[in-house]
Structure formats: structure tokens, C-alpha cells
Design a protein around this motif. Structure first.
Motif, PDB file in Angstrom:
ATOM      1  N   ILE A  14      33.785  25.838  24.386  1.00 31.03           N
ATOM      2  CA  ILE A  14      32.372  25.558  24.882  1.00 31.03           C
ATOM      3  C   ILE A  14      31.260  26.159  24.341  1.00 31.03           C
ATOM      4  N   ARG A  15      31.713  27.702  24.096  1.00 37.65           N
ATOM      5  CA  ARG A  15      30.693  28.678  23.669  1.00 37.65           C
ATOM      6  C   ARG A  15      30.509  28.150  22.332  1.00 37.65           C
ATOM      7  N   ASP A  16      31.433  27.653  21.603  1.00 39.10           N
ATOM      8  CA  ASP A  16      31.039  27.437  20.098  1.00 39.10           C
ATOM      9  C   ASP A  16      30.307  26.133  19.999  1.00 39.10           C
ATOM     10  N   GLN A  17      30.697  25.273  20.817  1.00 36.82           N
ATOM     11  CA  GLN A  17      30.025  23.822  20.876  1.00 36.82           C
ATOM     12  C   GLN A  17      28.645  24.273  21.213  1.00 36.82           C
ATOM     13  N   LEU A  18      28.418  25.076  22.227  1.00 36.32           N
ATOM     14  CA  LEU A  18      26.901  25.320  22.656  1.00 36.32           C
ATOM     15  C   LEU A  18      26.171  26.027  21.407  1.00 36.32           C
ATOM     16  N   GLY A  19      26.806  26.971  20.853  1.00 36.12           N
ATOM     17  CA  GLY A  19      26.217  27.638  19.684  1.00 36.12           C
ATOM     18  C   GLY A  19      25.770  26.821  18.618  1.00 36.12           C
ATOM     19  N   GLN A  20      26.630  25.849  18.315  1.00 37.61           N
ATOM     20  CA  GLN A  20      26.506  25.033  17.235  1.00 37.61           C
ATOM     21  C   GLN A  20      25.244  23.858  17.580  1.00 37.61           C
ATOM     22  N   MET A  21      25.132  23.543  18.773  1.00 42.76           N
ATOM     23  CA  MET A  21      23.979  22.762  19.248  1.00 42.76           C
ATOM     24  C   MET A  21      22.540  23.475  19.045  1.00 42.76           C
ATOM     25  N   VAL A  22      22.643  24.706  19.481  1.00 43.21           N
ATOM     26  CA  VAL A  22      21.549  25.525  19.385  1.00 43.21           C
ATOM     27  C   VAL A  22      21.131  25.582  17.734  1.00 43.21           C
ATOM     28  N   VAL A  23      22.160  26.042  17.092  1.00 40.89           N
ATOM     29  CA  VAL A  23      21.907  26.306  15.546  1.00 40.89           C
ATOM     30  C   VAL A  23      21.394  24.984  14.824  1.00 40.89           C
ATOM     31  N   ALA A  24      21.936  23.603  15.191  1.00 41.70           N
ATOM     32  CA  ALA A  24      21.603  22.556  14.615  1.00 41.70           C
ATOM     33  C   ALA A  24      20.196  22.025  14.933  1.00 41.70           C
ATOM     34  N   PHE A  25      20.034  22.279  16.190  1.00 43.36           N
ATOM     35  CA  PHE A  25      18.515  21.843  16.840  1.00 43.36           C
ATOM     36  C   PHE A  25      17.347  22.670  16.177  1.00 43.36           C
ATOM     37  N   ALA A  26      17.596  23.980  16.404  1.00 45.44           N
ATOM     38  CA  ALA A  26      16.727  25.154  16.215  1.00 45.44           C
ATOM     39  C   ALA A  26      16.366  24.918  14.652  1.00 45.44           C
ATOM     40  N   SER A  27      17.315  24.759  13.993  1.00 40.38           N
ATOM     41  CA  SER A  27      17.168  24.877  12.349  1.00 40.38           C
ATOM     42  C   SER A  27      16.256  23.687  12.019  1.00 40.38           C
ATOM     43  N   ALA A  28      16.748  22.598  12.426  1.00 43.04           N
ATOM     44  CA  ALA A  28      16.192  21.156  12.047  1.00 43.04           C
ATOM     45  C   ALA A  28      14.634  21.156  12.496  1.00 43.04           C
ATOM     46  N   PHE A  29      14.504  21.764  13.632  1.00 42.61           N
ATOM     47  CA  PHE A  29      13.277  21.654  14.295  1.00 42.61           C
ATOM     48  C   PHE A  29      12.288  22.737  13.598  1.00 42.61           C
ATOM     49  N   ASN A  30      12.734  24.254  13.428  1.00 40.71           N
ATOM     50  CA  ASN A  30      12.034  24.865  12.691  1.00 40.71           C
ATOM     51  C   ASN A  30      11.688  24.288  11.211  1.00 40.71           C
ATOM     52  N   GLU A  31      12.642  23.709  10.525  1.00 40.39           N
ATOM     53  CA  GLU A  31      12.200  23.442   9.417  1.00 40.39           C
ATOM     54  C   GLU A  31      11.283  22.214   9.186  1.00 40.39           C
ATOM     55  N   GLN A  32      11.291  21.311  10.267  1.00 41.85           N
ATOM     56  CA  GLN A  32      10.163  20.230  10.358  1.00 41.85           C
ATOM     57  C   GLN A  32       8.969  20.895  10.781  1.00 41.85           C
ATOM     58  N   PRO A  46      30.328  32.684  13.971  1.00 40.80           N
ATOM     59  CA  PRO A  46      29.165  32.680  13.715  1.00 40.80           C
ATOM     60  C   PRO A  46      28.374  31.936  14.908  1.00 40.80           C
ATOM     61  N   LEU A  47      29.024  31.559  15.902  1.00 39.72           N
ATOM     62  CA  LEU A  47      28.067  30.642  16.886  1.00 39.72           C
ATOM     63  C   LEU A  47      27.775  31.309  18.186  1.00 39.72           C
ATOM     64  N   ARG A  48      28.991  32.335  18.405  1.00 38.39           N
ATOM     65  CA  ARG A  48      28.989  32.964  20.051  1.00 38.39           C
ATOM     66  C   ARG A  48      27.510  33.448  20.552  1.00 38.39           C
ATOM     67  N   GLU A  49      27.020  34.200  19.692  1.00 37.07           N
ATOM     68  CA  GLU A  49      25.787  34.817  20.092  1.00 37.07           C
ATOM     69  C   GLU A  49      24.233  33.784  19.885  1.00 37.07           C
ATOM     70  N   GLN A  50      24.595  32.812  19.390  1.00 36.95           N
ATOM     71  CA  GLN A  50      23.333  31.759  19.145  1.00 36.95           C
ATOM     72  C   GLN A  50      22.522  31.350  20.339  1.00 36.95           C
ATOM     73  N   ALA A  51      23.194  31.025  21.434  1.00 38.74           N
ATOM     74  CA  ALA A  51      22.597  30.720  22.619  1.00 38.74           C
ATOM     75  C   ALA A  51      22.021  31.726  23.315  1.00 38.74           C
ATOM     76  N   ALA A  52      22.441  32.689  23.234  1.00 40.96           N
ATOM     77  CA  ALA A  52      22.146  34.088  23.989  1.00 40.96           C
ATOM     78  C   ALA A  52      20.684  34.591  23.466  1.00 40.96           C
ATOM     79  N   ASN A  53      20.500  34.181  22.445  1.00 43.83           N
ATOM     80  CA  ASN A  53      19.337  34.758  21.836  1.00 43.83           C
ATOM     81  C   ASN A  53      18.285  33.604  21.372  1.00 43.83           C
ATOM     82  N   PHE A  54      18.400  32.252  21.841  1.00 45.02           N
ATOM     83  CA  PHE A  54      17.937  31.105  21.719  1.00 45.02           C
ATOM     84  C   PHE A  54      16.486  31.395  22.622  1.00 45.02           C
ATOM     85  N   ASP A  55      15.325  31.411  21.785  1.00 46.41           N
ATOM     86  CA  ASP A  55      14.166  31.659  22.690  1.00 46.41           C
ATOM     87  C   ASP A  55      12.890  30.782  21.810  1.00 46.41           C
ATOM     88  N   LEU A  56      11.765  30.880  22.566  1.00 48.04           N
ATOM     89  CA  LEU A  56      10.640  29.947  22.084  1.00 48.04           C
ATOM     90  C   LEU A  56       9.786  31.311  21.421  1.00 48.04           C
TER      91      LEU A  56
END
Length: 535
Positions: free
Chosen positions: A283-301, A406-416
Motif C-alpha cells: 500500500i505504501r509503495d502504491q501510494l508513492g507510485q500514484m504521487v510520483v506519477a501524478f505530480a510529475s505529469a502535472f508539473n511537466e504540463q 524509491p516510493l516510500r517517502e513520496q507521499a510524506a513530502n507531497f505538498d503544494l
């Protein structure tokens, strides 16, 4: 043998029967008590002989019951842990899907009127709520992991206490046999009850020696108890991952040996370790995966557009750092860092990187399968699954390991990152009313950005569905295992349990037996008096 001796032997037998029956009745509610029976045989001369009081104990049934109850305890422990995650994910108020929908809804309104300040503030507000919700869920998962670590320590301490008690009882039983020559039933019951309770903690194998002493071992054959000697377990910081504990075994020479999770196939410890590896980590890896995929795509656009101040768009969301741990038992001096090179190629798992005689091997943590990887000797980097692991100039020795998460700490530092509505890049030019970039941002909701084959919402739905399937399987297995355990408990009780109706009948029977033998002695005394009076 005289009539008096015959009567006395009967009185002793009746007394033994009354003693055993009374003991059975008084222990009807005692956990681990096994019904006692008096063994009688005909005396070689005349009368009756008390051969001893034995307990009704079936080692085969006890072993099966221990295994069944251990398996049930493992499933129950797993279920109680995984339900904590399911309760949050399935809650509409705390679930992540609802805040994602609100965020993209605000984006649609913003795309319809990009110059409206309230629409811009709506996007920032929902974005802030979105990131906060991800961080909150990540904190919740961290708390669960901390609790699992604490529970593992507690269970290991309990196991050490129980093995110590078994060793002490081994010694007491041998001493009692040496003094009286008979089996001390109460001590045997205590020992078997402790073994039963120990089986609910872990998978333990029991071997009875000719002396009557128990030898206990782990499923891999390593001894836990041998006579009066105990080999204890220990919880230590995992050498591969300092965020969790692992279980060590102190061998015959006193050397600590790391135990694999597979050693604990039954009991509460197995349930905790399986939950951590199969559900919590996933679950923690899936959560981090969603954060990275979403934030990277959104930032790029977003950075492809222009904000209200006619400036290029900035990165809107922050991402966490990858985690690469050098195993504390490495002989080499090399360290490593990991960089995400392709967010859409990321898999929801961590990796174990090992130096071998033939080069570096990469193994997935979720399924244990090896991963194809490319090593660039010029840059000293290893590339696989959207990641690049760079090694410093230190030495690498065969057997050295590195844990890549690579994904465990992604959601913890997900911020605007944006603070002003004017910083939202709605346009792709400086023309007034241009909303093309805002439209492109809102369309990310339907883009396949997670592993290149799922939207964020689909990935979240798959995560909930997978967790639900796990719960259903565990519930079905629990029901089956509970039924088996109850059957074995019934079988054990039918043989070893105390039946008050039966014992009450035995009490009357032995009382009459006692009275009859007393009458024999009385008759003998009368006959003797008659004979003496003839003189």
C-alpha cells in the motif's frame, strides 16, 4: 494374603480413585488440564494393585490442535491489521478518491474561466487539501508500521518467556521422575499448555525425548529449547532497512543469525510479518507510485504553460526523496543514491540490489523475482524500471546489498509549492483568455500515467480492490481454520476433558467401592473375634 490385606488393598485403590475423581472435578475449568485415570491391576498374591494415576493426553491430537490454532492466530492477526487500512481507504470522508475528484472539478471550473480569481483560489484550495490528505494517509500507515514493530518485539519477548518456562519445567519433571519414579501430571499439563500458547505465537516443532524432556525447535530445525537450555530470539534494527525490526536467533555458539520471515509460517508473529510484507509495504509503495506519477505529469504540463504574470509555469507539487539504504553488514565501503528517471515506468515495489561474482543483481521485494538491469561502468550507474542507482567510488564486495525504496517517502513530502492564484499557468501563450494549458491539466484526470496503463483514479481503485480481495481471502481462510480448530478442540476434550456427569458417577462408584472394602475388613475382624472367642 489375609482378608485384611485384601481389604486394605481395595481401600487404597478406592482412595486413589476418589483422589483422581476429586482432582478432575476441581479442575474442570482449568486451562490445559487433562483428565486423570487410576490404573488398577490384580495383585500377584491376592487383592488389587494401584499402578499409578495417568492423564488422558493424546500427543498426536495436541500437535494437530497446536498447528491449527497457530494458523488461525496468524490469519486473525493479519485480518485485524489489514482492516485498519481498509477502514480508512473505504471511508468516503477520509478516502483519497473524493479529494481527487474535487481537485479535478476545481480544475474544470478554472479552465472554463481562467481569469476568475475565485476559480484560481479554488484550485489552490483543493490542491492543498489533496496533498494534505495524501500526507495524512501516509502518516497513518507509518503509525501502523511503528505499531507492527512494537507488536513484533512484544511477541518475541513473550516467546522467550515461554521457552524459558518450558526449559524450567523440563528440569522439574526430570527431577520429579527421579525422586518418585512416576510422571508428575500437573507439571506435564503446565508444560503442554505453555507449548499450546507458544504455538499461537509462532510455528514451533515439539519432540519428546526418552527421558520425558521436550525439545522445541523452529521450523528450520534450529533448537529453541533443549533440556534445560534455551536459545533465545531477539528483535534488532533490520540491517537492510532501519525503519523496521527483524528477528534474530542466537545459535549454539551465541552468534546472532537473521531469520527469514518464512521461518514463521504460523502464529501471531507470522501474521504480523505477512501483513507488513504483503499489505502494508504494498500500500505504501502504491501510494508513492500514484504521487510520483501524478505530480510529475502535472508539473511537466504546468511548466509548459504561462501564468497570469506572463511568466513560465513553475512546478506545482513537491516530490519526496528516494531512499537507498546500505546494508549494515556490508563488507565494502560503497554507498548508493537512487534517481527516478521515468515516473511512468515505476513499479509499486522496492528492490534489493546485490553484488555477486557475475555483477549486480536486482530483485523485486514484492515477489522475489529478478529484474533485468543495465550497468554503465563509465558512470557507475545501474538502470532498471525507471530508476537509476548511482554508486560512489567506494569498494563493492561480493555479497554487499543495498535496499532501494524509491516510493516510500513520496507521499510524506507531497505538498503544494504555489502560494498565489496568479501563479497558475492556464495559458500556452500571452493572449488574454487563453485556457489551453488549463484544459490540458484537467485532461490529466483521464491520462494513463500510472505505469503507462492506468489513470490515478484507476490505480487507486485497483489498490482498494486488491486490498478487498486480500481481506476476502483471509476471511474465508479464517472460517475454514476456525472450523478445523473447533473440531480438534472437541476431539481433545472428548478424550482429555472433564465430564462432570461422568465424574459424579465415578465419585459414587468409588465411594461404594470404598465402603465395600471397609465391609470386607469389618467382616475379617468379626471372623477373627469369633475364632478367638472359641478358645
Amino acid at each position: 494374603m489375609s482378608i485384611f490385606s485384601i481389604g486394605l488393598s481395595g481401600l487404597r485403590a478406592a482412595q486413589a480413585g476418589l483422589y483422581a475423581t476429586s482432582n478432575n472435578i476441581s479442575n474442570v475449568n482449568t486451562d490445559g488440564y487433562n483428565r486423570e485415570l487410576v490404573n488398577l491391576s490384580e495383585n500377584r498374591m491376592q487383592g488389587v494393585e494401584v499402578d499409578g494415576i495417568t492423564r488422558q493426553f493424546n500427543q498426536f491430537v495436541a500437535t494437530r490442535l497446536n498447528a491449527a490454532s497457530g494458523s488461525y492466530e496468524s490469519l486473525e492477526t493479519y485480518y485485524s491489521q489489514v482492516r485498519q487500512i481498509d477502514n480508512v481507504l473505504s471511508d468516503e470522508r477520509s478516502g483519497l478518491n473524493a479529494v481527487m475528484e474535487k481537485f479535478f472539478g476545481a480544475l474544470s471550473q478554472f479552465a472554463g474561466n481562467p481569469a476568475d480569481p475565485s476559480a484560481r483560489e479554488g484550485v489552490l484550495g483543493t490542491a492543498s487539501t489533496l496533498t494534505a490528505q495524501f500526507r495524512s494517509f501516509d502518516n497513518y500507515l507509518r503509525d501502523i508500521e511503528t505499531n507492527v514493530n512494537s507488536q513484533v518485539k512484544f511477541e518475541v519477548d513473550a516467546i522467550n518467556t515461554m521457552t524459558g518456562q518450558v526449559a524450567s519445567l523440563n528440569e522439574e519433571i526430570l527431577m520429579a521422575r527421579a525422586v518418585s519414579g512416576v510422571a508428575p501430571n500437573s507439571l506435564l499439563n503446565q508444560r503442554d499448555q505453555i507449548v499450546h500458547e507458544l504455538s499461537q505465537k509462532m510455528d514451533v516443532r515439539v519432540y519428546e525425548q526418552k527421558s520425558g524432556s521436550y525439545t522445541l525447535s523452529l521450523s528450520n530445525g534450529s533448537p529453541l529449547v533443549a533440556g534445560d537450555r534455551v536459545y533465545q530470539l531477539e528483535t534488532v534494527t533490520d540491517p537492510a532497512d532501519p525503519s523496521r525490526v527483524s528477528i534474530m536467533y542466537n545459535d549454539v555458539a551465541g552468534n546472532p543469525v537473521a531469520l527469514k520471515d518464512s521461518v514463521f509460517s504460523r502464529g501471531a508473529v507470522a501474521g504480523l510479518l505477512e501483513f507488513r510484507a504483503q499489505s502494508l509495504d504494498k500500500i505504501r509503495d502504491q501510494l508513492g507510485q500514484m504521487v510520483v506519477a501524478f505530480a510529475s505529469a502535472f508539473n511537466e504540463q504546468h511548466m509548459a504553460g504561462t501564468d497570469l504574470n506572463q511568466q513560465p509555469g513553475q512546478a506545482m507539487f513537491s516530490l519526496g526523496q528516494t531512499v537507498t539504504n546500505t546494508n549494515l553488514q556490508n563488507a565494502g565501503t560503497a554507498t548508493a543514491t537512487t534517481t527516478i528517471t521515468d515516473p511512468q515506468a515505476l513499479l509499486a515495489t522496492g528492490y534489493d540490489v546485490k553484488q555477486t561474482a557475475t555483477g549486480l543483481e536486482v530483485t523485486r521485494l514484492d515477489n522475489g523475482k529478478q529484474v533485468a538491469a543495465t550497468f554503465d561502468a563509465g558512470t557507475n550507474t545501474l538502470s532498471f524500471n525507471g530508476l537509476e542507482v548511482a554508486f560512489d567510488a567506494g569498494t563493492l564486495v561480493d555479497g554487499d546489498r543495498f535496499r532501494v525504496n524509491p516510493l516510500r517517502e513520496q507521499a510524506a513530502n507531497f505538498d503544494l509549492l504555489l502560494t498565489e492564484g496568479s501563479e497558475l499557468a492556464a495559458a500556452q501563450s500571452n493572449a488574454s483568455g487563453d485556457n489551453r494549458n488549463a484544459l490540458a491539466l484537467s485532461q490529466l484526470q483521464g491520462d494513463l500515467i500510472v505505469e503507462g496503463n492506468a489513470t490515478v483514479s484507476q490505480a487507486y481503485g485497483a489498490m482498494i480492490s486488491s486490498l478487498g480481495n486480500q481481506i476476502n481471502v483471509v476471511q474465508a481462510n479464517m472460517a475454514a481454520q476456525q472450523g478445523l480448530t473447533e473440531q480438534l478442540e472437541g476431539l481433545q476434550q472428548s478424550e482429555s476433558g472433564v465430564n462432570l456427569d461422568e465424574e459424579a458417577a465415578n465419585l459414587i462408584r468409588y465411594q461404594q467401592y470404598y465402603q465395600a472394602n471397609a465391609k470386607v475388613i469389618e467382616t475379617g475382624s468379626t471372623l477373627l473375634d469369633t475364632i478367638l472367642s472359641l478358645r
